[in-house]
Every structure is written in C-alpha cells, then in structure tokens.
Enzyme design. Structure first.
Site, PDB file in Angstrom:
ATOM      1  N   CYS A 156       4.531   7.374 -39.994  1.00 18.59           N
ATOM      2  CA  CYS A 156       5.836   6.832 -40.451  1.00 18.59           C
ATOM      3  C   CYS A 156       6.606   8.319 -41.057  1.00 18.59           C
ATOM      4  O   CYS A 156       7.916   8.405 -40.699  1.00 18.59           O
ATOM      5  CB  CYS A 156       5.723   5.816 -41.449  1.00 18.59           C
ATOM      6  SG  CYS A 156       7.306   5.060 -42.123  1.00 18.59           S
ATOM      7  N   CYS A 175       0.816  -1.196   0.013  1.00 16.96           N
ATOM      8  CA  CYS A 175      -0.190  -0.045   0.051  1.00 16.96           C
ATOM      9  C   CYS A 175       1.025   1.354   0.036  1.00 16.96           C
ATOM     10  O   CYS A 175       1.610   1.574   0.890  1.00 16.96           O
ATOM     11  CB  CYS A 175      -0.938  -0.076   1.068  1.00 16.96           C
ATOM     12  SG  CYS A 175      -2.280   1.421   1.071  1.00 16.96           S
ATOM     13  N   CYS A 220      11.818   0.670 -44.766  1.00 18.43           N
ATOM     14  CA  CYS A 220      10.880  -0.237 -43.561  1.00 18.43           C
ATOM     15  C   CYS A 220      12.121  -0.683 -42.674  1.00 18.43           C
ATOM     16  O   CYS A 220      12.444  -1.850 -42.916  1.00 18.43           O
ATOM     17  CB  CYS A 220      10.028  -0.997 -44.039  1.00 18.43           C
ATOM     18  SG  CYS A 220       9.004  -1.577 -42.573  1.00 18.43           S
TER      19      CYS A 220
END
Lengths: 433, 446
Positions: A357, A139, A380
């Site tokens: 891109c 906690c 790519c």
C-alpha cells in the site's frame, strides 16, 4: 447425490470431465486407461489427412513454468497433431468406442482447408461410431504454418466455411475448437454458429515462449540451439480462458451455444467455475499430464459434494449460473463502497500489506509501534491489493459500508446503485430517468 | 576394547565408525532443491523482524530472495558484508532465539523459515568456489594490532584490512579461530570448517597472524599500546578463566572444566578423547549442553546435566535442551552440587534441590547423589588478567558505543567486553563495529 451426467451438444457422458485432444488421448492404450480411471469423455488427439503422417521433433516438446517446490503452473508444447497413421487411429477409435459405449468419444480433426479433404476424413470418422468431431482451429504452432489450426481459427470466414462443410458432409455433432490467439473471441464463436456448429470449445493453447536459456541464448524448449513459439496451457491460463468462455456465454449472438470449457482445469473447483460461466462441460489436459488420469476422481467427488451442498440435482443447475453477473465495467455500482479491515488476531505482522500500500498504492495502511498494521479509511480506495498480498487467508477482508454511512475518504454518503453511465464526470453521461 | 560400560575415564568407548557417525553434521546441508523450497517460504517482510533480531543485522529477506532466484553467491555476499563469519554463524547461532524466533511464520504456524540453514547454503556455495568476494581498499599506511583471533578479532581484522589498514593479529593458541576452533561442539562445525573459514577470511590480504603468543596479563597491553608502530589496538581476548564451583571435592581427579574438555576434543582424534562412564555436567549454558551431548556421543553410558534454576531460566534454549534430551542426556533442574564425593577420584556428586526466592537460589535441604566418575564444570568463564589501565565492570572490560574503552587507542569487543550476549554472532558484530569506528577515527586524524 447430484447427477453428474451431462448431454453436451447431443453427446452423453457420465460426468462433465473430458480429456482434451492432446498427447494423453493419442492412442487406444491411454484412452482405455482414462476411461477406467473415470473420465466421462475423451477428445481423441487430432487426426490429419490420409497419407504419410506428420513428424514431430525428436528433442524436447514441452517447456514449463514452475511455482514453489516445482509445482507445474504452466506448460507449453510444440507437439503437432497425431504422428501415427490415420488407419491405426481409426481402428483404435472404433475398438474403444465399441467397448465403452457409455463414454463420450469425440474425434479431433485438422485437414487442409478444402472441402474434399474434410469430406474424406468425415466419412472415415463416421465409420468408427465416434460420438462427434471437434474441429481443431486452435493449434498455434507448426500446423498453422501449413495453413491449418489457428491459421483457420484466426479468420472467422474460414471457420464458418469449414464448419458448414462439416455439417453438410456429416451427421455427427460438430464442436469447433477456438484459438485464444485473437483479439476478440466472440468473432470466431459467432462464425462457428453461423456455419452451423453444435458447440464451441475453448481455449486452445496460447502462443508462448516459456523461457530463455541465458547461457545458450535459446528459447525453451530448445531444439539444437533454436526454439519456436509453442502453445501455453495449464493453471496459468485459466483466468484468460474463463474470460473468453464468459464473453461467448453472454454474447447475444452466441447465446445458448454449448461451450466446452478448456484451460487450466486442475481441480473440481476450476471445473465448477468454468461451468458457472457457461461451460456445459470441461476438457482437461495439463492436470492429467502432471498427475496422471487419477485426478479425475477428485474432480468427480469434489463437484458432486459441491452440487449436493448447493442443492443442485443436475449439472444444468450450475451451468451459466454466474453468467448474468458478468457485466461491463460501465455498469458496476460506483456506490458499492468497501474498506479493508485487518484482523489483528490473525495478523502475523509480516508487513506485506503495508509495503504494497505504501509503495505502490494509496498510503492507506499505518504501521504503528509493535508492528501493528491498521487501515486509514480516509485514504483506503478499497483496491484489495492488501488482501491479495497478505499471506494469511481472511486476515484482511473488504467490508462493505452500509448505505447511509459516510465514506471517510470522499466525505460522501453511500447511496443507491449508480454507475458510470450516469456519473457527472462522464462526458457522455445521461441523466437518470 | 573399552565400551560404554567401562569404568573410569577412558578413551575409545565406541568404534571409530560409530564415532564418525555420531560427530557428523548435526543438520545435513540443504541441496539446491531443498534450498529453493525453503527460500520460497520467506514472505519478504517489510522491515523484517528477522533483521532486527540478528545481532549483525543481515538483510535476511534479501539474501533468501537471492537464493530463490538462483544466485546463492550474491546471497552470500549480502550475508558476509554484514557478518564475515556468516558461514560459522549459520552453523552455531541459536537461530531459534534470534532470527527464526522472530520469523513471522513462527508466529503463523510454528515453523519459521529455515534461515540458518539457508544462510549456510549460500555461504557454503560461495566458499566452495574458493573466491573471496571483497577487495581491499588502497593501503592507508595505518597499522592496527588485533589481540585475540576469535570471532570478534577476526571480524575486526577483516573489516580493517578491507579498509586498507595493515593488521597484525595475535592469538595465544596454536591456531586462530578462538571459540570457533576450540569451543563449539564438533558436530556443528564438521570437516575442519573453522580453519577453512579463517583461511578464506584471510584472503582479503593485509592481515598477518601471529599465533602462540601469550595475550593476557596486567602488562600485556603495554606491549602493544605503547608501541608507536600501532595506530590502534583492538582487544578480543575472550574469557580465558573459568569460575570455580566452590564446593568440597572440586580438586578430586576426574573434575574438569567443560571448556578444556571441549577444546581437547576439538583438537584430537575422537578415539583418543577420554570420557567417563557416568558424566555429570554442571551448568546451564551452551557449554554445558555441548559438553554433555559430546560426552554422550563419545560413548559415556550416563550423562546428567545439573542446573540450579528452572528449565525456563536455563540460558541454553529449549531447542538445545531438546537436542541434549534426544541424545539421551538427562537434565535435572533446580538442583545444585553441594559436594563432589570420592577417594582420590570422583565417585559421585551430592546434589541439593533448590528453590528461587527473590531471585536468589537457596537449597531446600533435600539431597541426593548422582554416581559420577567424570564431572564437567560449565558454570561460566571469567576475564583472565584484565589488562592494566582499563576499567572492568561486572567482570568485563567497560566499553561505550562501538567498543571504545577508556584508553584513546584501545577498542574491545566480543566476550571480554561488557554488553551483549556471549554469542559468536554478537562478537562478530562488535568486532565489525569497532573496526568501523577505528577506521573513522584513524582517517579523521589524517
């Protein structure tokens, strides 16, 4: 049909779905209804020492992050441990366990960091016939300021010490609940094991401020103009929790230590993912707080159908199945070459792949007349961003280049497995044997 | 008390409460949460197709994102900077053939982002504050006459005023607004929105409006152009005339121009608007749909639209056709009136089926009659009294580029000018672009 029954740290339950120690498990009324709805187990909301119980704030305890249509993505709370008298909780636990012997009932505990305090409460819990205890070392708000909760969980030596006391003074299975508010989750898990813990559960909530009110300039949730950090949970924290579970599962020092997976489990699929990464069961809170106890029924049917489809007879067939595939970056195959492919039939021409891109990646998508988007293999790098931003599922996919073909970007032929440890650019690379 | 079955052309066929309900907002405005959900569906497309499809080139993804992030007034400014009548266009644009048709979610799932309704949410939010988000540039000392206070004229006047020019705005009607005020179906612009929008637009300052001025006629331009006081003149006079049906019986009592019917309806207490029991609307455009639907909403028992070509060729969109059908209007395609039948007053329309051969509509010889006591002609409007000295091409004022006519000081835009669809949004774009060209021209002269 798949058998969902599990035995976790020696505790049996008809399914691996437990309610985590939290507001839903604070009293008999809730827990009975949870069992009626189908929950396999419950971790009772954390009990403190005898004497006047803690008090909670009387303003908002929760803050939230929403997605579209106010779908709750993340929840934060500043609630403390149970604020009901210890004897009331103990009486109710005993009554519930008596009536629901087939369900798991674990009691969460948090008392001051001294042996007498732990010894005292353990005796009370044993008397309830509960199946085990969970030590709340997680906690992050309120109790930590008093030297409990995550104040203990952030110091591995304390974890080990308290766990040892618990194992010494109790015959019950002991689950140590870990805080994620720490640099390396493996350390507290190792400490718990050293102390004799039967299992760990994680993650507890993450320190957080959900938002700031830009008119009153107070953090949310706001109490009389002020706010404090609270514990963050819900779907938003799942990726963090998955990683921490996997880190412990694949750490040789904690190998085989049962893990109860917690953190944003909302559907059967989330549960299956935690289990595949090594969790023997899961604990749920936010999903129940958002939708009610009935959500467990979808979790049960979904996991059961999935296991049937995979031919898994028992949850043990699923647990840790993905662990061997979690590795370090340096061992990833650098000769695994993929290229993005855009399905022109499925494409709706939104251009998000192109914007992503072109603006932020490698300029590897062409925008051609008529809003036709195509991948330029020569640029790519297979980063996957286009897949991630595409609103149409499976419209863009990453296609693996077969071994022996030439990567148009690098001009190199795709070869056998090779990783960074042997890469010529790596100053500490060693020649492959 | 008259009712839907009462014969002839009478007012008050429906009780006031029913009329009020029939003419309430066609689409209820989005509330804040609905707007947030609708806005969240926008993909924020790259070089978004919806922007291209918008005649005023509103940056739609940007304004929707501004709504999504809780800043609808910023969204409104994005809209209004391109289209000062963005509030009206949000209500009347055939979005199903413009931005929403282009929306990628239309392609993806047949359910576009609710761009029109989101635009209304943004513009309504801003206008409810009463604030005008644009400020005038310092006075230039130039003076421009804008003739016609419809969408083209209003957009032109606002843009000119914003650039610091003095604008004198003239209109023949008693109120400014043009077709926004007189020509659009009442349920698309409830609550006196058209006038409220004009009042709000005028807050830019620098515009003086003169209403009730006769605008058309061969000598009209001379009055303005030859006044040296005006540095430029913009014509946004619309199409004041209506086409004739050219069939026997056109002069019978009960035959009316649909534009007059709608204009009357817009300016009257609905309970006082007379409508037939059996209404026949002739035509296939938005005016035909608006006239037919409103006839039905006023309590006509039977309303029929006759269109001489096929459904696919109908200028009114499928959405509008379906709206009419949902209100109980019967649409008959490939059918043309050959005679209005009646003794003194119309009693029926004799109709002949048609086919299209080589683009030309010809009758098949097969005829039928539709009972009618009220015939509304919606077969197109014409340029009424083209100003002398201007070239007219295809019934409209010839223009090049941003509304330049053959006369040096005169620009034109909106329905009266050649080019573009006869849409509110097109008129706004033309008025705006002409204003920019006028501004550039005037400032160049020094």
């Amino acid at each position: 049909m798949a058998n969902l029954a599990t035995t976790f740290a020696g505790i049996r339950s008809p399914n691996p779905f437990w309610l985590a120690s939290a507001p839903p498990t604070d009293k008999e009324y809730n827990v009975r209804r949870a069992y009626e709805a189908g929950w396999g187990g419950v971790v009772w909301k954390t009990l403190g020492s005898e004497g006047p119980p803690v008090v909670n704030v009387n303003g908002p305890r929760y803050g939230a992050i929403w997605g579209a249509d106010r779908r709750l993505l993340g929840l934060n709370n500043i609630e403390l441990i149970t604020d009901r008298p210890l004897e009331v909780n103990l009486r109710e636990i005993k009554a519930v366990k008596r009536d629901w012997p087939d369900r798991a009932l674990v009691v969460s505990l948090m008392v001051p960091c001294d042996e007498e305090s732990w010894k005292a409460i353990l005796a009370h819990v044993e008397d309830t016939q509960a199946d085990g205890v969970e030590l709340n070392f997680g906690c992050p708000h309120g109790m930590a300021e008093r030297g409990m909760g995550s104040a203990v969980g952030q110091v591995p030596e304390y974890i080990e010490m308290v766990t040892r006391w618990v194992k010494q003074h109790s015959r019950m299975p002991c689950i140590v609940k870990l805080t994620p508010n720490i640099a390396d989750i493996r350390k507290p898990a190792e400490a718990a094991r050293r102390g004799g813990a039967d299992a760990v559960s994680l993650i507890n909530t993450i320190n957080s401020i959900t938002s700031v009110n830009l008119d009153s300039f107070s953090p949310e949730p706001m109490i009389d103009g002020k706010g404090t950090h609270g514990g963050y949970c819900g779907p938003a924290v799942k990726p963090i929790a998955l990683n921490m579970v996997a880190e412990i599962a694949r750490n040789p020092a904690t190998q085989g230590l049962p893990i109860s997976g917690i953190g944003g489990v909302t559907t059967w699929r989330d549960a299956a993912e935690f289990m595949a990464l090594g969790a023997g069961n899961v604990q749920v809170c936010t999903a129940a707080m958002t939708y009610g106890f009935k959500v467990v029924q979808e979790m049960i049917s979904g996991l059961s159908d999935y296991m049937d489809g995979k031919g898994f007879a028992a949850t043990s067939d699923l647990v840790a199945r993905a662990v061997p595939n979690v590795t370090d970056w340096q061992f990833l195959n650098l000769n695994y070459v993929t290229k993005a492919r855009i399905d022109q039939e499925a494409c709706i021409k939104c251009g998000r792949c192109y914007a992503a891109c072109e603006d932020t990646s490698h300029q590897a998508i062409w925008m051609k007349p008529g809003r036709v988007f195509e991948v330029n293999d020569a640029e790519c790098v297979a980063c996957n961003l286009c897949v991630d931003v595409c609103p149409v599922q499976d419209c863009i996919t990453m296609v693996e280049l077969p071994k022996g073909t030439v990567d148009a970007r690098t001009g190199r032929t795709v070869g056998d497995y090779a990783n960074w440890t042997t890469h010529p650019n790596n100053p500490s690379a060693q020649a492959a044997e | 008390m008259p009712n839907t079955m009462s014969p002839g052309i009478v007012a008050g066929r429906l009780p006031a409460a029913q009329l009020a309900e029939n003419f309430s907002d066609l689409h209820a405005p989005l509330d804040g949460h609905e707007a947030a959900v609708a806005a969240d569906r926008c993909y924020f497309c790259h070089d978004a197709p919806c922007i291209t499809a918008c005649p005023t080139t509103i940056d739609i993804p940007l304004f929707i994102r501004q709504i999504a992030t809780g800043t609808p007034e910023a969204a409104a400014k994005t809209i209004l900077s391109q289209n000062i009548l963005g509030g009206m266009c949000a209500r009347v644009c055939p979005t199903e053939t413009l931005c929403e048709e282009a929306c990628v979610r239309e392609a993806a799932e047949g359910k576009p982002v609710a761009i029109g309704r989101l635009q209304r949410y943004a513009t309504d939010t801003l206008m409810a504050t009463g604030r005008h988000p644009f400020a005038r540039a310092p006075e230039t000392g130039r003076r421009v006459a804008v003739i016609g206070a419809g969408p083209a004229g209003l957009a032109c006047a606002h843009r000119l005023a914003m650039h610091g020019h003095k604008v004198e705005l003239y209109d023949a009607r008693q109120n400014p607004g043009g077709l926004n005020e007189y020509g659009i179906a009442a349920y698309k612009t409830v609550g006196g929105f058209a006038q409220a929008e004009v009042d709000w637009l005028m807050k830019i300052g620098g515009i003086v409006a003169y209403c009730g001025f006769p605008l058309t006629g061969p000598d009209m331009l001379a009055d303005y152009v030859n006044q040296p006081a005006y540095d430029a003149v913009f014509l946004g006079i619309g199409l004041g005339g209506v086409n004739a049906l050219k069939v026997p019986g056109e002069d019978l009592e009960g035959v009316q121009d649909a534009v007059r019917f709608i204009a009357g309806l817009r300016q009257s207490d609905l309970a006082q608007v007379p409508v037939g029991r059996n209404v026949v609307v002739i035509g296939g455009g938005m005016t035909a749909i608006d006239a037919a639907v409103q006839s039905k909403l006023l309590g006509a028992e039977n309303v029929t639209i006759l269109y001489r070509r096929s459904r696919d060729e109908m200028p009114a969109s499928r959405y509008e056709q379906d709206l009419a059908a949902s209100k109980g209007v019967r649409l008959i395609f490939n059918a043309m009136p050959v005679e209005i039948v009646g003794q003194g007053a119309v009693s029926a329309v004799r109709v002949e089926y048609t086919r299209t051969e080589g683009g030309r509509v010809t009758g098949t010889g097969e005829t039928f009659e539709v009972v009618a006591d009220h015939v509304l002609k919606a077969i197109g409007q014409t340029l009424d009294g083209a100003p002398a000295g201007l070239e007219v091409i295809g019934g409209k004022i010839a223009v090049t580029g941003p509304g330049r006519t053959g006369m040096a000081k005169v620009w034109a835009g909106g329905d009266c000018a050649a080019g573009g669809d006869d849409l509110t949004v097109t008129a706004v774009a033309q008025g705006r672009d002409a204003a920019e060209d006028i501004h550039a021209t005037l400032m160049q002269r020094g």
